[in-house]
Design an enzyme around this catalytic site. Structure first.
Site, PDB file in Angstrom:
ATOM      1  N   LYS A  16      -7.081   2.338  -2.680  1.00  0.00           N
ATOM      2  CA  LYS A  16      -7.742   3.233  -1.732  1.00  0.00           C
ATOM      3  C   LYS A  16      -8.454   4.316  -2.510  1.00  0.00           C
ATOM      4  O   LYS A  16      -8.027   4.666  -3.612  1.00  0.00           O
ATOM      5  CB  LYS A  16      -6.675   3.834  -0.807  1.00  0.00           C
ATOM      6  CG  LYS A  16      -7.229   4.592   0.375  1.00  0.00           C
ATOM      7  CD  LYS A  16      -6.138   4.914   1.385  1.00  0.00           C
ATOM      8  CE  LYS A  16      -6.701   5.703   2.556  1.00  0.00           C
ATOM      9  NZ  LYS A  16      -5.711   5.931   3.599  1.00  0.00           N
ATOM     10  N   ASP A  26      -6.985  -4.309  10.129  1.00  0.00           N
ATOM     11  CA  ASP A  26      -6.285  -3.038   9.916  1.00  0.00           C
ATOM     12  C   ASP A  26      -7.080  -1.885  10.511  1.00  0.00           C
ATOM     13  O   ASP A  26      -7.997  -1.365   9.885  1.00  0.00           O
ATOM     14  CB  ASP A  26      -6.048  -2.799   8.413  1.00  0.00           C
ATOM     15  CG  ASP A  26      -5.319  -1.484   8.165  1.00  0.00           C
ATOM     16  OD1 ASP A  26      -4.723  -0.948   9.113  1.00  0.00           O
ATOM     17  OD2 ASP A  26      -5.344  -0.993   7.020  1.00  0.00           O
ATOM     18  N   HIS A  41     -11.823   1.420   2.201  1.00  0.00           N
ATOM     19  CA  HIS A  41     -11.206   2.117   1.071  1.00  0.00           C
ATOM     20  C   HIS A  41     -12.093   2.286  -0.148  1.00  0.00           C
ATOM     21  O   HIS A  41     -11.593   2.401  -1.260  1.00  0.00           O
ATOM     22  CB  HIS A  41      -9.932   1.386   0.650  1.00  0.00           C
ATOM     23  CG  HIS A  41      -8.809   1.559   1.619  1.00  0.00           C
ATOM     24  ND1 HIS A  41      -7.530   1.135   1.370  1.00  0.00           N
ATOM     25  CD2 HIS A  41      -8.772   2.136   2.842  1.00  0.00           C
ATOM     26  CE1 HIS A  41      -6.753   1.419   2.396  1.00  0.00           C
ATOM     27  NE2 HIS A  41      -7.488   2.022   3.313  1.00  0.00           N
ATOM     28  N   ASP A  74     -10.273   3.616   9.526  1.00  0.00           N
ATOM     29  CA  ASP A  74      -9.550   2.725  10.443  1.00  0.00           C
ATOM     30  C   ASP A  74     -10.095   2.633  11.861  1.00  0.00           C
ATOM     31  O   ASP A  74      -9.330   2.522  12.806  1.00  0.00           O
ATOM     32  CB  ASP A  74      -8.075   3.150  10.485  1.00  0.00           C
ATOM     33  CG  ASP A  74      -7.466   3.198   9.095  1.00  0.00           C
ATOM     34  OD1 ASP A  74      -7.416   2.141   8.455  1.00  0.00           O
ATOM     35  OD2 ASP A  74      -7.055   4.279   8.650  1.00  0.00           O
ATOM     36  N   HIS A  97      -8.255  -6.458   4.346  1.00  0.00           N
ATOM     37  CA  HIS A  97      -8.014  -5.686   5.556  1.00  0.00           C
ATOM     38  C   HIS A  97      -9.378  -5.417   6.129  1.00  0.00           C
ATOM     39  O   HIS A  97     -10.168  -4.678   5.544  1.00  0.00           O
ATOM     40  CB  HIS A  97      -7.311  -4.361   5.252  1.00  0.00           C
ATOM     41  CG  HIS A  97      -5.829  -4.453   5.313  1.00  0.00           C
ATOM     42  ND1 HIS A  97      -4.995  -3.387   5.060  1.00  0.00           N
ATOM     43  CD2 HIS A  97      -5.022  -5.504   5.621  1.00  0.00           C
ATOM     44  CE1 HIS A  97      -3.743  -3.772   5.215  1.00  0.00           C
ATOM     45  NE2 HIS A  97      -3.729  -5.057   5.545  1.00  0.00           N
ATOM     46  N   ASP A 110     -12.638   8.551   8.078  1.00  0.00           N
ATOM     47  CA  ASP A 110     -11.628   7.632   8.600  1.00  0.00           C
ATOM     48  C   ASP A 110     -11.921   6.207   8.165  1.00  0.00           C
ATOM     49  O   ASP A 110     -13.051   5.739   8.244  1.00  0.00           O
ATOM     50  CB  ASP A 110     -11.593   7.690  10.128  1.00  0.00           C
ATOM     51  CG  ASP A 110     -10.535   6.760  10.693  1.00  0.00           C
ATOM     52  OD1 ASP A 110      -9.429   6.726  10.123  1.00  0.00           O
ATOM     53  OD2 ASP A 110     -10.806   6.047  11.668  1.00  0.00           O
ATOM     54  N   TRP A 115       0.867  -1.178   0.000  1.00  0.00           N
ATOM     55  CA  TRP A 115       0.000   0.000   0.000  1.00  0.00           C
ATOM     56  C   TRP A 115       0.901   1.225   0.000  1.00  0.00           C
ATOM     57  O   TRP A 115       1.866   1.289   0.772  1.00  0.00           O
ATOM     58  CB  TRP A 115      -0.917   0.051   1.229  1.00  0.00           C
ATOM     59  CG  TRP A 115      -1.651   1.346   1.260  1.00  0.00           C
ATOM     60  CD1 TRP A 115      -2.695   1.721   0.458  1.00  0.00           C
ATOM     61  CD2 TRP A 115      -1.336   2.497   2.067  1.00  0.00           C
ATOM     62  NE1 TRP A 115      -3.056   3.015   0.731  1.00  0.00           N
ATOM     63  CE2 TRP A 115      -2.252   3.510   1.711  1.00  0.00           C
ATOM     64  CE3 TRP A 115      -0.381   2.762   3.055  1.00  0.00           C
ATOM     65  CZ2 TRP A 115      -2.231   4.786   2.303  1.00  0.00           C
ATOM     66  CZ3 TRP A 115      -0.369   4.025   3.644  1.00  0.00           C
ATOM     67  CH2 TRP A 115      -1.286   5.014   3.277  1.00  0.00           C
ATOM     68  N   GLU A 135      -2.926  -3.048  -2.497  1.00  0.00           N
ATOM     69  CA  GLU A 135      -4.095  -2.507  -1.786  1.00  0.00           C
ATOM     70  C   GLU A 135      -4.479  -1.134  -2.321  1.00  0.00           C
ATOM     71  O   GLU A 135      -3.718  -0.178  -2.219  1.00  0.00           O
ATOM     72  CB  GLU A 135      -3.763  -2.406  -0.286  1.00  0.00           C
ATOM     73  CG  GLU A 135      -4.891  -1.809   0.543  1.00  0.00           C
ATOM     74  CD  GLU A 135      -4.519  -1.637   2.024  1.00  0.00           C
ATOM     75  OE1 GLU A 135      -3.334  -1.808   2.373  1.00  0.00           O
ATOM     76  OE2 GLU A 135      -5.425  -1.313   2.820  1.00  0.00           O
ATOM     77  N   ASP A 183      -9.453  -3.506   1.323  1.00  0.00           N
ATOM     78  CA  ASP A 183      -9.627  -2.926   2.659  1.00  0.00           C
ATOM     79  C   ASP A 183     -11.019  -2.327   2.663  1.00  0.00           C
ATOM     80  O   ASP A 183     -11.327  -1.452   1.842  1.00  0.00           O
ATOM     81  CB  ASP A 183      -8.537  -1.861   2.882  1.00  0.00           C
ATOM     82  CG  ASP A 183      -8.625  -1.178   4.248  1.00  0.00           C
ATOM     83  OD1 ASP A 183      -9.738  -0.766   4.626  1.00  0.00           O
ATOM     84  OD2 ASP A 183      -7.581  -1.030   4.910  1.00  0.00           O
TER      85      ASP A 183
HETATM   86  C1  RNT Z   1      -3.946   2.771   4.655  1.00  0.00           C
HETATM   87  C2  RNT Z   1      -3.993   1.298   4.430  1.00  0.00           C
HETATM   88  C3  RNT Z   1      -2.851   0.523   4.993  1.00  0.00           C
HETATM   89  C4  RNT Z   1      -2.451   0.953   6.379  1.00  0.00           C
HETATM   90  C5  RNT Z   1      -1.520   0.005   7.086  1.00  0.00           C
HETATM   91  C6  RNT Z   1      -0.890   0.623   8.278  1.00  0.00           C
HETATM   92  O1  RNT Z   1      -5.085   3.412   4.299  1.00  0.00           O
HETATM   93  O2  RNT Z   1      -5.199   0.786   4.873  1.00  0.00           O
HETATM   94  O3  RNT Z   1      -3.152  -0.816   4.940  1.00  0.00           O
HETATM   95  O4  RNT Z   1      -3.565   1.162   7.198  1.00  0.00           O
HETATM   96  O5  RNT Z   1      -0.618  -0.497   6.208  1.00  0.00           O
HETATM   97 ZN    ZN Z   2      -5.437  -1.333   4.878  1.00  0.00          ZN
END
Ligand code: RNT
Ligand code: ZN
Length: 415
Positions: free
Chosen positions: A226, A324, A260, A294, A284, A292, A183, A224, A257
């Site tokens: 986003k 993640d 994303h 995360d 993820h 956000d 990523w 990955e 993820d």
């Molecule tokens: C960032 C990605 C990535 C990170 C990690 C820390 O948007 O999701 O995977 O969160 O690698």
């Molecule tokens: Zn991620």
């Protein structure tokens, strides 16, 4: 026990086998991210996370050293049932005498030897790895692998190559594969003048990384995508279309993820779409809230839907599940445990669906019965089966009380 017996009968009546589900759940690995323990800081001097990601909050007790992080992982993992892998970032290198001398483009397996010893000691299923393309002075103007500055671009290519070698080492040592997830934060805050150039450079850089030669059986590479990051709202070089085409044409895999994508897109629907073309898909698991991506994973509908797809596609060994998220505003160990347990709970929920019956109903266009059965199954006593799972894992105690004790004894001492 009594409650479990009753639950077992109730599930059996709807066509679900609780014993088979408990057995299956025990063997589905979840790769637990090391970075929830220290707010994605790492040990190689990068400091606070950058590159469009941010851990907010300052709850006391952040792990500041490898020893502290390992102690926290050991403790947190002891409250996480099921098979676990450790997901490391390159920034968690333990450089020792090389600190300040060896940069990320020259990291070697020996810088991760303590992690291997640790993984063996606590009996993990394997180690997964992430090159760290952020929190570093060689990120110039927000760019890494897509940079027009050849010094910058080649530095990060070397970093990627070094990470593949380290991943081979992890695989050899643990006897399990190593997922290497790429990523990068590359993007633009405002409207770009050139959207193609950076993508062509990223494509070239990825090809150069993969050209290093690595054991494809043992090392599984993923990319990955986003949609946007904080401060990088207008353009992301590594977009979904870019990486899906890249992965398909290079024989590697995509990492989805679920934080994303655009808010009405769902990863649960993307999993079966990709499984029609790919042998493997990496995940993820996270929770997006507004800007956000995360937040701590909670037991929500989309998480259940994701797990249902993994299970009913018969893909528990094809989908590599990783966590993640990073929350610095609450007890970090509790955050870790809550998220990992929620993935396990959602997997259990999925394993207890009468999937075969439902599929036959769909194929027979018996949509009324399908809806009725889906809705009836929602109120079955999953909690009783979960309690039985915890009991079989020797984890039926009050985990949160145990975390609070650790906070008093260990975390508060770190002030
Ligand atoms: C960032 C990605 C990535 C990170 C990690 C820390 O948007 O999701 O995977 O969160 O690698
Ligand atoms: Zn991620």
């Amino acid at each position: 026990m009594e409650r479990y017996k009753q639950a077992k009968e109730m599930f059996a009546r709807l066509g679900a086998d609780t014993e088979a589900a408990l057995h299956a759940l025990q063997s589905i690995p979840v790769s637990v991210h090391c970075w929830q323990g220290d707010d994605v800081v790492g040990f190689d001097g990068g400091g606070q996370a950058s590159g469009g990601i941010q851990a907010t909050g300052n709850y006391p007790g952040r792990a500041r050293t490898p020893e502290e992080l390992m102690a926290d992982i050991r403790f947190a993992f002891s409250h996480m049932p099921g098979k676990k892998r450790l997901n490391l970032h390159a920034s968690y290198a333990i450089l020792g005498k090389d600190a300040g001398k060896v940069d990320r483009d020259a990291y070697r397996p020996e810088h991760f030897a303590p992690w291997v010893a640790f993984a063996k000691e606590i009996g993990l299923d394997g180690i997964d790895f992430n090159p760290t393309f952020f929190s570093h002075p060689m990120v110039k103007n927000g760019l890494t692998l897509s940079s027009p500055d050849e010094r910058v671009r080649s530095f990060w290519v070397r970093h990627g190559q070094a990470c593949l070698k380290i991943a081979e080492y992890f695989a050899a040592e643990t006897g399990s594969h190593c997922l290497v997830n790429i990523w990068i934060p590359d993007g633009m805050k405002d409207v770009p003048a050139d959207r193609l150039g950076p993508r062509l450079r990223l494509k070239k850089s990825l090809d150069e990384i993969l050209s290093v030669g690595y054991d494809k059986e043992k090392v599984r590479v993923a990319v990955e995508s986003k949609v946007f990051g904080i401060g990088v709202e207008s353009y992301t070089v590594g977009s979904n279309e870019f990486y899906q085409n890249y992965a398909a044409s290079r024989g590697i895999c995509c990492l989805l993820d679920n934080g994303h994508y655009h808010p009405t897109e769902t990863v649960s629907d993307k999993i079966p779409a990709l499984l029609a073309f790919y042998d493997r898909v990496a995940l993820h698991v996270t929770r997006a809230v507004r800007w956000d991506s995360d937040h701590v994973v909670l037991l929500e509908d989309e998480l259940k839907e994701i797990c249902k797809e993994i299970v009913r596609c018969g893909a528990t060994d094809k989908v590599m599940i990783g966590l993640d998220y990073f929350d610095a505003s609450i007890n970090r160990l509790a955050a870790w445990i809550v998220g990992q347990r929620n993935v396990q709970k959602a997997l259990l929920y999925a394993l207890l669906q009468p999937s075969e019956t439902l599929r036959a109903m769909q194929d027979g266009a018996d949509f009324t019965a399908q809806m009725v059965l889906q809705e009836e199954s929602k109120t079955l006593p999953y909690g009783d089966v979960w309690e039985e799972y915890l009991r079989r894992n020797g984890m039926e105690g009050d985990w949160f009380a145990s975390v609070c004790g650790y906070e008093k004894k260990v975390l508060e001492e770190r002030a």
